[in-house]
Design a protein around this motif. Sequence first.
Motif, PDB file in Angstrom:
ATOM      1  N   SER A 266       1.001  -1.264  -0.128  1.00  0.00           N
ATOM      2  CA  SER A 266      -0.004   0.066  -0.031  1.00  0.00           C
ATOM      3  C   SER A 266       0.826   1.251  -0.169  1.00  0.00           C
ATOM      4  CB  SER A 266      -0.921   0.301   1.149  1.00  0.00           C
ATOM      5  OG  SER A 266      -0.255  -0.016   2.386  1.00  0.00           O
ATOM      6  N   THR A 267       2.205   1.209   0.274  1.00  0.00           N
ATOM      7  CA  THR A 267       3.050   2.366   0.336  1.00  0.00           C
ATOM      8  C   THR A 267       3.272   2.834  -1.299  1.00  0.00           C
ATOM      9  OG1 THR A 267       4.924   1.051   0.311  1.00  0.00           O
ATOM     10  CG2 THR A 267       4.194   1.955   2.305  1.00  0.00           C
ATOM     11  N   PRO A 268       3.444   4.351  -1.541  1.00  0.00           N
ATOM     12  CA  PRO A 268       3.405   4.556  -2.888  1.00  0.00           C
ATOM     13  C   PRO A 268       4.984   4.012  -3.747  1.00  0.00           C
ATOM     14  CG  PRO A 268       3.260   6.385  -1.304  1.00  0.00           C
ATOM     15  CD  PRO A 268       3.563   5.145  -0.734  1.00  0.00           C
ATOM     16  N   ALA A 269       4.551   3.584  -4.959  1.00  0.00           N
ATOM     17  CA  ALA A 269       5.647   3.400  -5.985  1.00  0.00           C
ATOM     18  C   ALA A 269       6.255   4.692  -5.994  1.00  0.00           C
ATOM     19  CB  ALA A 269       5.057   2.678  -7.072  1.00  0.00           C
ATOM     20  N   TYR A 270       7.552   4.611  -6.574  1.00  0.00           N
ATOM     21  CA  TYR A 270       8.359   5.841  -6.787  1.00  0.00           C
ATOM     22  C   TYR A 270       9.519   5.801  -7.554  1.00  0.00           C
ATOM     23  CZ  TYR A 270      12.147   4.304  -3.392  1.00  0.00           C
ATOM     24  OH  TYR A 270      12.971   3.533  -2.807  1.00  0.00           O
ATOM     25  N   VAL A 271       9.903   6.613  -8.306  1.00  0.00           N
ATOM     26  CA  VAL A 271      10.976   6.385  -9.280  1.00  0.00           C
ATOM     27  C   VAL A 271      12.472   7.242  -8.654  1.00  0.00           C
ATOM     28  CG1 VAL A 271       9.606   6.386 -11.112  1.00  0.00           C
ATOM     29  CG2 VAL A 271      10.449   8.524 -10.570  1.00  0.00           C
ATOM     30  N   HIS A 272      13.379   6.666  -8.883  1.00  0.00           N
ATOM     31  CA  HIS A 272      14.698   7.326  -8.394  1.00  0.00           C
ATOM     32  C   HIS A 272      15.441   7.787  -9.691  1.00  0.00           C
ATOM     33  CE1 HIS A 272      18.820   6.735  -6.148  1.00  0.00           C
ATOM     34  NE2 HIS A 272      18.802   8.050  -6.574  1.00  0.00           N
ATOM     35  N   TYR A 273      15.483   9.202  -9.782  1.00  0.00           N
ATOM     36  CA  TYR A 273      16.033   9.656 -11.176  1.00  0.00           C
ATOM     37  C   TYR A 273      17.534   9.686 -11.144  1.00  0.00           C
ATOM     38  CZ  TYR A 273      11.292  11.513 -11.848  1.00  0.00           C
ATOM     39  OH  TYR A 273      10.029  11.934 -11.990  1.00  0.00           O
ATOM     40  N   GLN A 274      18.086   9.136 -12.302  1.00  0.00           N
ATOM     41  CA  GLN A 274      19.403   9.483 -12.840  1.00  0.00           C
ATOM     42  C   GLN A 274      19.362  10.624 -13.608  1.00  0.00           C
ATOM     43  OE1 GLN A 274      18.447   5.760 -12.400  1.00  0.00           O
ATOM     44  NE2 GLN A 274      19.090   6.520 -10.333  1.00  0.00           N
ATOM     45  N   LYS A 275      18.583  10.806 -14.461  1.00  0.00           N
ATOM     46  CA  LYS A 275      18.194  11.762 -15.352  1.00  0.00           C
ATOM     47  C   LYS A 275      16.797  12.132 -15.328  1.00  0.00           C
ATOM     48  CE  LYS A 275      19.101  13.184 -20.192  1.00  0.00           C
ATOM     49  NZ  LYS A 275      19.707  14.289 -19.877  1.00  0.00           N
ATOM     50  N   ASN A 276      16.370  13.626 -15.170  1.00  0.00           N
ATOM     51  CA  ASN A 276      14.954  13.783 -14.957  1.00  0.00           C
ATOM     52  C   ASN A 276      14.393  14.506 -16.130  1.00  0.00           C
ATOM     53  OD1 ASN A 276      12.757  14.982 -13.924  1.00  0.00           O
ATOM     54  ND2 ASN A 276      13.418  15.095 -11.638  1.00  0.00           N
ATOM     55  N   HIS A 277      13.504  13.932 -16.639  1.00  0.00           N
ATOM     56  CA  HIS A 277      12.749  14.437 -17.805  1.00  0.00           C
ATOM     57  C   HIS A 277      12.007  15.871 -17.706  1.00  0.00           C
ATOM     58  CE1 HIS A 277       8.982  11.707 -17.262  1.00  0.00           C
ATOM     59  NE2 HIS A 277       9.631  11.874 -15.967  1.00  0.00           N
ATOM     60  N   PHE A 278      11.719  15.891 -16.429  1.00  0.00           N
ATOM     61  CA  PHE A 278      10.820  17.369 -15.910  1.00  0.00           C
ATOM     62  C   PHE A 278      12.076  18.435 -15.809  1.00  0.00           C
ATOM     63  CE2 PHE A 278       8.135  14.087 -14.217  1.00  0.00           C
ATOM     64  CZ  PHE A 278       6.915  14.218 -15.111  1.00  0.00           C
ATOM     65  N   LEU A 279      13.137  18.147 -15.771  1.00  0.00           N
ATOM     66  CA  LEU A 279      14.155  19.243 -15.624  1.00  0.00           C
ATOM     67  C   LEU A 279      15.105  19.458 -16.749  1.00  0.00           C
ATOM     68  CD1 LEU A 279      15.256  18.663 -11.789  1.00  0.00           C
ATOM     69  CD2 LEU A 279      13.810  20.340 -12.842  1.00  0.00           C
TER      70      LEU A 279
END
Length: 297
Positions: A266-279
């Motif tokens: 039930s805890t949220p899935a998350y991403v760990h960015y090495q390269k962030n497409h939003f930045l």
Amino acid sequence: MAAILNLSSNQQTSRINDVLNFIHSDISAELPAKQLAEIAAYSEQHFHRVFKNVVGESVHQYIRRSRLEFAANQLMFDTRSSVVTVATKSGFASVSSFSRAFKATFAMSPGEWRSKDLATNTPPYLRDPEIAAAYSRIQSRILPRVQLIELPERHVAYVRHQGYGRSIRLAWQTLMAWANVEGRSYQQQFGLHQSNPAFVGLEQCRYVACLAIDNPLLRRGTVNSMVIPGGLHAVFKLSGKYGELLPYLSKIIEQWLPSSGFKMQSTPAYVHYQKNHFLDDDEQFELQFCLPVSTFF
């Protein structure tokens, strides 16, 4: 006067963020308004007004929607658990109240939702032409090999955002500006995906932009702090460009998870960015998608 109003707004956001963290720490808990108001350090009457002002919906509506989204995920991807078990885990007092609320939201009973064919279901995110085109591109691609890793809990500073799209860049810009002013590192970047876009419209999806921190925040407002839970995660290394991430995540949850023998937590899935497409200007991403799983049924 404007500065005083802004400070008040930041304080309200910080206190309501504490409440949201508490709600999502255990969605099956009773979560009475009186207890939530105490966490926010408001009277119960004032708490209701502030929560709606900050979040955009009443606390009752928010909790109900969050519980139903969690239940929809469980029904879809945890076929071993009965509807009764899913209802209880989602915080509903009875199967009848759960079934009524579920049908009012999804226009079908929990049993009908569980038996529907995912392959013929059109996810809401395909209404976005750019994501739909990306979905077509990745369908023939093979998912990378999964690693099962016991991940540590992560202390992070964060900014919440509602809506999944390029507007998420604003949350990241706010977080980066804060990190520069505070002299904080922003090398460790995480994104929490608190909604499943397979059935939640992109405008309603909840996303949290996070930076790792090594000491707690003394001043909180728009930027707050929390702990991302650790534990066993299925970790996938993914790369691509803007528009391709949601189809990749759906492919993992809809294709890999049901046949994996694991149960989504039930805890949220998350991403760990090495390269962030939003930045990054080229809108390319390189990341690890971390899906919390369990071997217990």
